[in-house]
Design an enzyme around this catalytic site. Structure first.
Site, PDB file in Angstrom:
ATOM      1  N   GLY A  44      33.987  39.644  35.537  1.00 38.29           N
ATOM      2  CA  GLY A  44      33.347  38.361  35.265  1.00 38.29           C
ATOM      3  C   GLY A  44      31.906  38.313  35.741  1.00 38.29           C
ATOM      4  N   CYS A  45      31.655  38.841  36.908  1.00 42.36           N
ATOM      5  CA  CYS A  45      30.301  38.813  37.472  1.00 42.36           C
ATOM      6  C   CYS A  45      29.369  39.748  36.708  1.00 42.36           C
ATOM      7  CB  CYS A  45      30.345  39.175  38.955  1.00 42.36           C
ATOM      8  SG  CYS A  45      31.303  37.996  39.919  1.00 42.36           S
TER       9      CYS A  45
END
Length: 146
Positions: A44-45
């Site tokens: 996600g990051c």
């Protein structure tokens, strides 16, 4: 958590991916996207950073700077920036002081949250729930990019 109309925190000093001490106050007079994220090199990051990277020219044209902050080390940030050719500043908040000041810290963990700061150092918009896949579009709509 800081909300729209609040003043952005002052006196925050953190090291960037090169180890340089950066004072957020030095950006007063500029528009900023300050986004907090949990950890370098996680799916996600990484997606969120890549999305910012892919639209960096749109932000540059509007004079908006992007700053990512997590509790990861300077070394971790340096590797993350190098691996994905990230063209903006990442700050190391290892003591989580900035995360606490903004309201991105819950139960000791940095949460994925974003604040849009205007030239007068006020919060224009706060995003408490951020989806790595949809967030870049929310910001593009807010700033009327493209």
């Amino acid at each position: 958590m800081l909300k729209e109309g609040d003043n952005a925190p002052k006196n925050i000093e953190l090291n960037d991916q090169e180890g340089n001490l950066i004072k957020l106050d030095d950006f007063k007079g500029e528009k900023l996207v300050v986004y907090f994220y949990p950890k370098d090199n996680t799916p996600g990051c990484t997606l969120e950073a890549k999305n910012f990277k892919d639209s960096i020219e749109d932000y540059n044209k509007k004079g908006i700077k992007i700053i990512g902050i997590s509790a990861d080390s300077v070394k971790s940030h340096k590797n993350f920036v190098s691996k994905y050719e990230i063209p903006f500043t990442l700050l190391s908040d290892s003591e989580k002081k900035a995360a606490k000041s903004f309201g991105a810290l819950e139960q000791g963990k940095v949460k994925r949250r974003t604040w849009l700061i205007n030239e007068n150092w006020q919060i224009e918009k706060a995003f408490e729930k951020v989806s790595p896949t949809k967030h870049i579009q929310e910001l593009a709509e807010f700033y009327q990019l493209k």
